[in-house]
Design a protein around this motif. Sequence first.
Motif, mmCIF file in Angstrom:
data_model
loop_
_atom_site.group_PDB
_atom_site.id
_atom_site.type_symbol
_atom_site.label_atom_id
_atom_site.label_comp_id
_atom_site.label_asym_id
_atom_site.label_seq_id
_atom_site.Cartn_x
_atom_site.Cartn_y
_atom_site.Cartn_z
ATOM 1 N N ALA A 300 0.827 -1.206 0.000
ATOM 2 C CA ALA A 300 0.000 0.000 0.000
ATOM 3 C C ALA A 300 0.864 1.260 0.000
ATOM 4 N N HIS A 301 1.964 1.226 0.743
ATOM 5 C CA HIS A 301 2.910 2.340 0.766
ATOM 6 C C HIS A 301 4.208 1.877 0.110
ATOM 7 N N HIS A 302 4.552 2.483 -1.007
ATOM 8 C CA HIS A 302 5.755 2.084 -1.723
ATOM 9 C C HIS A 302 6.408 3.300 -2.371
ATOM 10 N N HIS A 303 7.582 3.076 -2.925
ATOM 11 C CA HIS A 303 8.383 4.169 -3.481
ATOM 12 C C HIS A 303 8.536 5.266 -2.421
ATOM 13 N N GLN A 304 8.246 6.505 -2.761
ATOM 14 C CA GLN A 304 8.482 7.620 -1.845
ATOM 15 C C GLN A 304 7.629 7.549 -0.585
ATOM 16 N N ARG A 305 6.516 6.821 -0.639
ATOM 17 C CA ARG A 305 5.609 6.735 0.507
ATOM 18 C C ARG A 305 5.876 5.504 1.367
ATOM 19 N N ALA A 306 6.927 4.757 1.066
ATOM 20 C CA ALA A 306 7.231 3.542 1.827
ATOM 21 C C ALA A 306 7.461 3.855 3.300
ATOM 22 N N ILE A 307 7.013 2.952 4.152
ATOM 23 C CA ILE A 307 7.149 3.142 5.597
ATOM 24 C C ILE A 307 8.493 2.597 6.062
ATOM 25 N N CYS A 308 9.146 3.331 6.939
ATOM 26 C CA CYS A 308 10.448 2.952 7.502
ATOM 27 C C CYS A 308 10.332 1.642 8.279
ATOM 28 N N CYS A 309 11.449 0.947 8.438
ATOM 29 C CA CYS A 309 11.469 -0.311 9.200
ATOM 30 C C CYS A 309 11.413 -0.075 10.705
ATOM 31 N N GLY A 310 11.468 1.191 11.127
ATOM 32 C CA GLY A 310 11.201 1.504 12.532
ATOM 33 C C GLY A 310 12.382 1.749 13.435
ATOM 34 N N VAL A 311 13.606 1.534 12.943
ATOM 35 C CA VAL A 311 14.795 1.724 13.784
ATOM 36 C C VAL A 311 15.916 2.311 12.939
ATOM 37 N N THR A 312 16.719 3.185 13.540
ATOM 38 C CA THR A 312 17.911 3.662 12.850
ATOM 39 C C THR A 312 18.984 4.000 13.870
ATOM 40 N N GLY A 313 20.223 3.736 13.512
ATOM 41 C CA GLY A 313 21.339 4.113 14.385
ATOM 42 C C GLY A 313 21.430 3.357 15.698
ATOM 43 N N TRP A 314 20.637 2.279 15.849
ATOM 44 C CA TRP A 314 20.645 1.492 17.082
ATOM 45 C C TRP A 314 20.392 2.372 18.308
ATOM 46 N N MET A 315 19.509 3.378 18.127
ATOM 47 C CA MET A 315 19.265 4.314 19.219
ATOM 48 C C MET A 315 17.808 4.363 19.683
ATOM 49 N N ASN A 316 16.902 3.762 18.964
ATOM 50 C CA ASN A 316 15.500 4.012 19.283
ATOM 51 C C ASN A 316 14.618 2.774 19.161
ATOM 52 N N ILE A 320 7.271 1.537 20.151
ATOM 53 C CA ILE A 320 6.828 2.274 18.962
ATOM 54 C C ILE A 320 7.455 1.651 17.715
ATOM 55 N N SER A 321 8.732 1.286 17.802
ATOM 56 C CA SER A 321 9.413 0.639 16.681
ATOM 57 C C SER A 321 8.691 -0.639 16.288
ATOM 58 N N LYS A 322 8.301 -1.419 17.281
ATOM 59 C CA LYS A 322 7.615 -2.693 17.009
ATOM 60 C C LYS A 322 6.258 -2.457 16.345
ATOM 61 N N GLN A 323 5.584 -1.391 16.733
ATOM 62 C CA GLN A 323 4.290 -1.076 16.124
ATOM 63 C C GLN A 323 4.466 -0.668 14.663
ATOM 64 N N ILE A 324 5.531 0.087 14.378
ATOM 65 C CA ILE A 324 5.825 0.482 12.996
ATOM 66 C C ILE A 324 6.143 -0.756 12.164
ATOM 67 N N GLN A 325 6.955 -1.644 12.714
ATOM 68 C CA GLN A 325 7.325 -2.874 11.997
ATOM 69 C C GLN A 325 6.114 -3.764 11.760
ATOM 70 N N THR A 326 5.270 -3.878 12.767
ATOM 71 C CA THR A 326 4.062 -4.692 12.631
ATOM 72 C C THR A 326 3.168 -4.157 11.517
ATOM 73 N N HIS A 327 3.005 -2.839 11.484
ATOM 74 C CA HIS A 327 2.206 -2.195 10.433
ATOM 75 C C HIS A 327 2.775 -2.531 9.055
ATOM 76 N N ARG A 328 4.097 -2.431 8.922
ATOM 77 C CA ARG A 328 4.726 -2.687 7.623
ATOM 78 C C ARG A 328 4.621 -4.158 7.221
ATOM 79 N N LEU A 329 4.830 -5.048 8.162
ATOM 80 C CA LEU A 329 4.753 -6.479 7.859
ATOM 81 C C LEU A 329 3.329 -6.888 7.478
ATOM 82 N N ARG A 330 2.352 -6.261 8.087
ATOM 83 C CA ARG A 330 0.967 -6.557 7.723
ATOM 84 C C ARG A 330 0.638 -6.022 6.334
ATOM 85 N N GLU A 331 1.253 -4.912 5.960
ATOM 86 C CA GLU A 331 1.090 -4.419 4.589
ATOM 87 C C GLU A 331 1.644 -5.431 3.595
#
Length: 380
Positions: A300-316, A320-331
């Motif tokens: 549903a979200h691809h190219h410029q609208r793609a959703i991030c995998c939820g983590v960057t820089g091993w800092m966060n 919330i990260s897990k919820q973002i990942q769950t949303h993306r995996l369900r897509e």
Amino acid sequence: MEFNIKQIQETNAFACLECGKCTGVCPVARHSKTFSPRSILIKSIRNSHPDALKGSDLWSCLTCQQCDTICPSHIRYIDFMQLIRQFVGVTNQDATCSHGGIVDSILKIMTTPNLQQQRMDWITKDYQTTASGDYLYFVGCLPYYDVLFSSLEVHPLNIARSTIKILNYLDIQPQVLPNEKCCGHDFYWNGDLKNFKILAEQNLEQIRNSGAKQVITACPECYRTLKVEYAKFFGKTGFEVQHISEFLAVRLKDKHIPLKTEKLSACYHDPCRLGRHLGIYDAPRGVLSKLSGLTLNEMAHHHQRAICCGVTGWMNCSQISKQIQTHRLREAQATGSDILITSCPKCQIHFQCALLDKQLKEEIHFTIKDLVEVVAENLN
């Protein structure tokens, strides 16, 4: 460190209209009631709040660039955030490294000038490399990730092996640096310029001494750092940098690779650094189009609208990260695909980590692989 007003002005931050569009598209704000890119920016530039530069929110931003793409004032928010982190300092008590800080510790150890690493054992006689030549494969931190995240049923070194296998298929024997260091991506985006520059200088010296004219990497973070940040801080590097998807899109232009299975349906996840940061969307899809029998389904979200995998820089890494990942995996699951393909080692690690949730794992009926793994598996 001084708060550099001129640098902040260059990000166009003072042109903020307070429209809130950035917060509206932010993947973190979508799942957090308190996080707001707009609020962070306004509080920071006005210094109107005693806690403007305190708290975990400064480290929750994914620098995924969703906000930049929609801002009517053309604010470079991710550059603004990087500057603010420089000012605050990664040693700030509110900056919590994920995984107990082990990745951050390994990266800091790598800044040691005369450090001799043992990171070449994975290159067996099945993979042909050379001590000199025009092509150099920049492996990145895959040898370390392979050990650190083995419990997640993910094997990052398979990406490295697959990359060399494909290059060998194209009659290329790449150089691989025996003492290559981390590119410094995480240090840079976490505001630690001192350690970023140390790693960058050591890598630049090694690459230049190798005589390679072209550096190929399978990591979008390494790609962006070697191509953009190294040039920004050190001028012309003397070598060309390409992500493996770009390289293969050209080299496989007139080739078709038959699948070893009759057919395969897949969806592709656009990594933030490769996509929004550097505008590379077509190359990975072009490579996948060369796999005869593979059907590509867009999420549903691809190219410029793609959703991030939820983590960057091993800092966060948070709930919330897990919820973002769950949303993306369900897509991805909604596409009915057999496989989710990405072209970023960290994305693969983070999605696989999310599947530790037993309930989510029961919902997901596809495997997760890197682009080069899929291509390499189907080579004769």
